[in-house]
Scaffold this motif. Structure first.
Motif, mmCIF file in Angstrom:
data_model
loop_
_atom_site.group_PDB
_atom_site.id
_atom_site.type_symbol
_atom_site.label_atom_id
_atom_site.label_comp_id
_atom_site.label_asym_id
_atom_site.label_seq_id
_atom_site.Cartn_x
_atom_site.Cartn_y
_atom_site.Cartn_z
ATOM 1 N N LEU A 88 0.879 -1.304 -0.175
ATOM 2 C CA LEU A 88 -0.032 0.015 0.135
ATOM 3 C C LEU A 88 1.000 1.320 -0.133
ATOM 4 C CD1 LEU A 88 -2.859 -0.953 2.425
ATOM 5 C CD2 LEU A 88 -2.805 -1.117 0.092
ATOM 6 N N SER A 89 2.179 1.311 0.779
ATOM 7 C CA SER A 89 2.699 2.340 0.780
ATOM 8 C C SER A 89 3.531 2.631 -0.400
ATOM 9 C CB SER A 89 3.806 2.342 1.930
ATOM 10 O OG SER A 89 4.471 1.184 1.938
ATOM 11 N N ALA A 90 3.734 1.337 -1.079
ATOM 12 C CA ALA A 90 4.482 1.599 -2.400
ATOM 13 C C ALA A 90 3.649 2.102 -3.431
ATOM 14 C CB ALA A 90 4.967 0.119 -2.786
ATOM 15 N N ALA A 91 2.465 1.813 -3.506
ATOM 16 C CA ALA A 91 1.312 2.396 -4.541
ATOM 17 C C ALA A 91 1.297 3.710 -4.226
ATOM 18 C CB ALA A 91 -0.049 1.337 -4.178
ATOM 19 N N GLU A 92 0.953 3.995 -2.636
ATOM 20 C CA GLU A 92 0.860 5.377 -2.558
ATOM 21 C C GLU A 92 1.929 6.286 -2.990
ATOM 22 O OE1 GLU A 92 -0.234 8.324 1.271
ATOM 23 O OE2 GLU A 92 -0.158 6.208 1.538
ATOM 24 N N LYS A 93 3.483 5.825 -2.733
ATOM 25 C CA LYS A 93 4.606 6.506 -3.349
ATOM 26 C C LYS A 93 4.566 6.687 -4.787
ATOM 27 C CE LYS A 93 7.590 5.273 0.727
ATOM 28 N NZ LYS A 93 8.641 4.644 1.036
ATOM 29 N N ALA A 94 3.910 5.677 -5.655
ATOM 30 C CA ALA A 94 4.003 5.843 -7.013
ATOM 31 C C ALA A 94 2.815 6.602 -7.615
ATOM 32 C CB ALA A 94 3.657 4.276 -7.452
ATOM 33 N N GLY A 95 1.980 7.234 -6.739
ATOM 34 C CA GLY A 95 1.023 8.100 -7.033
ATOM 35 C C GLY A 95 -0.302 7.403 -7.220
ATOM 36 N N LEU A 96 -0.503 6.010 -6.903
ATOM 37 C CA LEU A 96 -1.696 5.336 -7.074
ATOM 38 C C LEU A 96 -2.505 5.231 -5.633
ATOM 39 C CD1 LEU A 96 -3.164 3.667 -8.918
ATOM 40 C CD2 LEU A 96 -2.089 1.623 -7.977
ATOM 41 N N SER A 97 -3.685 5.980 -5.732
ATOM 42 C CA SER A 97 -4.531 6.043 -4.436
ATOM 43 C C SER A 97 -5.917 5.706 -4.992
ATOM 44 C CB SER A 97 -4.337 7.153 -3.641
ATOM 45 O OG SER A 97 -4.910 8.216 -4.504
ATOM 46 N N LEU A 98 -6.771 5.196 -3.805
ATOM 47 C CA LEU A 98 -8.345 5.287 -4.244
ATOM 48 C C LEU A 98 -8.837 6.581 -4.860
ATOM 49 C CD1 LEU A 98 -9.688 3.047 -1.446
ATOM 50 C CD2 LEU A 98 -9.420 2.501 -3.850
ATOM 51 N N SER A 99 -8.531 7.800 -4.344
ATOM 52 C CA SER A 99 -8.977 9.016 -4.636
ATOM 53 C C SER A 99 -8.430 9.207 -6.226
ATOM 54 C CB SER A 99 -8.658 10.210 -3.867
ATOM 55 O OG SER A 99 -7.101 10.295 -3.811
ATOM 56 N N LYS A 100 -7.363 8.798 -6.499
ATOM 57 C CA LYS A 100 -6.712 9.115 -7.942
ATOM 58 C C LYS A 100 -7.589 8.240 -8.858
ATOM 59 C CE LYS A 100 -3.486 10.396 -10.846
ATOM 60 N NZ LYS A 100 -3.205 11.576 -11.110
ATOM 61 N N LEU A 101 -7.776 6.652 -8.472
ATOM 62 C CA LEU A 101 -8.486 5.910 -9.465
ATOM 63 C C LEU A 101 -9.921 6.415 -9.471
ATOM 64 C CD1 LEU A 101 -7.479 2.477 -7.830
ATOM 65 C CD2 LEU A 101 -6.766 3.641 -10.005
ATOM 66 N N GLU A 102 -10.535 6.890 -8.541
ATOM 67 C CA GLU A 102 -11.843 7.495 -8.465
ATOM 68 C C GLU A 102 -11.901 8.775 -9.682
ATOM 69 O OE1 GLU A 102 -15.278 9.065 -5.616
ATOM 70 O OE2 GLU A 102 -13.676 8.146 -4.887
ATOM 71 N N SER A 103 -10.821 9.699 -9.600
ATOM 72 C CA SER A 103 -10.793 10.920 -10.392
ATOM 73 C C SER A 103 -10.497 10.471 -11.791
ATOM 74 C CB SER A 103 -9.886 11.745 -9.931
ATOM 75 O OG SER A 103 -8.460 11.134 -9.998
ATOM 76 N N LEU A 104 -10.046 9.268 -11.953
ATOM 77 C CA LEU A 104 -9.976 8.953 -13.390
ATOM 78 C C LEU A 104 -11.201 7.989 -13.835
ATOM 79 C CD1 LEU A 104 -6.220 7.409 -13.314
ATOM 80 C CD2 LEU A 104 -7.107 9.490 -14.394
ATOM 81 N N LYS A 105 -12.117 8.055 -12.805
ATOM 82 C CA LYS A 105 -13.300 7.291 -13.297
ATOM 83 C C LYS A 105 -13.175 5.812 -13.770
ATOM 84 C CE LYS A 105 -15.772 11.382 -14.353
ATOM 85 N NZ LYS A 105 -16.703 12.292 -15.184
ATOM 86 N N LEU A 106 -12.217 5.325 -13.166
ATOM 87 C CA LEU A 106 -11.955 3.993 -13.469
ATOM 88 C C LEU A 106 -12.981 2.811 -13.113
ATOM 89 C CD1 LEU A 106 -9.520 2.243 -14.709
ATOM 90 C CD2 LEU A 106 -8.849 1.662 -12.427
ATOM 91 N N PHE A 107 -13.564 3.193 -11.933
ATOM 92 C CA PHE A 107 -14.457 2.130 -11.182
ATOM 93 C C PHE A 107 -16.070 2.344 -12.104
ATOM 94 C CE2 PHE A 107 -11.931 2.485 -7.505
ATOM 95 C CZ PHE A 107 -11.252 1.351 -7.625
ATOM 96 N N SER A 108 -16.182 3.515 -12.449
ATOM 97 C CA SER A 108 -17.649 3.579 -13.115
ATOM 98 C C SER A 108 -17.356 3.202 -14.631
ATOM 99 C CB SER A 108 -17.824 5.198 -13.166
ATOM 100 O OG SER A 108 -16.744 6.056 -13.837
ATOM 101 N N THR A 109 -16.348 3.378 -15.128
ATOM 102 C CA THR A 109 -15.863 2.650 -16.608
ATOM 103 C C THR A 109 -16.031 1.229 -16.459
ATOM 104 O OG1 THR A 109 -14.529 4.634 -17.105
ATOM 105 C CG2 THR A 109 -14.440 2.915 -18.459
ATOM 106 N N ALA A 110 -15.375 0.632 -15.366
ATOM 107 C CA ALA A 110 -15.584 -0.703 -15.431
ATOM 108 C C ALA A 110 -16.942 -1.380 -15.052
ATOM 109 C CB ALA A 110 -14.396 -1.275 -14.136
ATOM 110 N N GLU A 111 -17.502 -0.540 -14.284
ATOM 111 C CA GLU A 111 -18.939 -0.956 -14.033
ATOM 112 C C GLU A 111 -19.807 -0.802 -15.571
ATOM 113 O OE1 GLU A 111 -22.759 0.048 -11.180
ATOM 114 O OE2 GLU A 111 -20.744 1.123 -11.068
ATOM 115 N N ARG A 112 -19.433 0.057 -16.132
ATOM 116 C CA ARG A 112 -20.273 0.496 -17.375
ATOM 117 C C ARG A 112 -20.035 -0.636 -18.395
ATOM 118 N NH1 ARG A 112 -18.824 5.336 -18.331
ATOM 119 N NH2 ARG A 112 -17.411 4.734 -20.251
ATOM 120 N N LEU A 113 -19.020 -1.135 -18.390
ATOM 121 C CA LEU A 113 -18.334 -1.958 -19.237
ATOM 122 C C LEU A 113 -18.789 -3.337 -18.882
ATOM 123 C CD1 LEU A 113 -14.973 -0.816 -20.382
ATOM 124 C CD2 LEU A 113 -16.811 -0.641 -21.651
ATOM 125 N N GLY A 114 -19.264 -3.765 -17.742
ATOM 126 C CA GLY A 114 -19.543 -5.081 -17.161
ATOM 127 C C GLY A 114 -18.554 -5.823 -16.451
#
Length: 186
Positions: A88-114
């Motif tokens: 988790l700390s390595a992902a955070e250092k790399a700039g990957l966080s849940l808020s970043k994934l949410e701002s990229l609309k990754l989850f909504s796109t994955a849900e829309r694509l099924g």
């Protein structure tokens, strides 16, 4: 048409004889235990015909509740292991966080694509069926490696590429089946 007589024991120990009527078949009946531990389902197979192979006129099966993945993850201490590995700390250092994934609309796109519903269906599917997909892929990989000649560079590249893709897919499905079995284990 021959008449069949069914015999069953009642609770008092006496035998009860009944002759089935030639009335149209009813809808499948379901009997579920009260405790919820094991649900037994009895269904009437309307397309059943007497033959050498067959289960019988009534099929008895059991329903299993959907596995609770959060409880399984908690019991196996998945999040504690992820934290101890420092993922988790390595992902955070790399700039990957849940808020970043949410701002990229990754989850909504994955849900829309099924993709999320496909993941849910995968999690409740049979792990042996997932692992069994690896066998034809492995055989196809060997077949492409053996049958495609490497007389020139283009054929050699195609031969090794196809064999690598099919072999890698076979390994992926085989490992995915075992991973799924470990997740579904209760």
């Amino acid at each position: 048409m021959a008449s069949h007589t069914f015999t069953s024991k009642s609770l008092a120990g006496t035998q009860v004889r009944s002759t089935p009527s030639l009335a149209p078949a009813r809808r499948p009946s379901r009997s579920v235990t009260v405790a919820g531990v094991s649900k037994k389902v009895n269904t009437l197979d309307e397309n059943w015909a007497k033959g050498f192979f067959g289960y019988g006129y009534f099929v008895e099966d059991s329903e299993v509740d959907a596995p609770n993945y959060l409880r399984t993850a908690e019991r196996k201490k998945v999040l504690s292991n992820i934290e101890s590995l420092g993922l988790l700390s390595a992902a955070e250092k790399a700039g990957l966080s849940l808020s970043k994934l949410e701002s990229l609309k990754l989850f909504s796109t994955a849900e829309r694509l099924g993709l999320l519903s496909a993941l849910e269906r995968l999690l409740v599917s049979d792990p042996a069926a997932i692992s069994s997909i690896a066998l034809p892929l492995f055989v196809a990989s060997l077949g492409s490696f053996i049958l495609i000649p490497d007389t020139n560079v283009a054929f050699a590249i195609a031969k090794y590429s196809i064999a690598a893709v099919l072999g890698g897919s076979a390994v992926l499905f085989f490992a995915l089946g075992f991973l799924l079995a470990a997740v579904q284990e209760e």
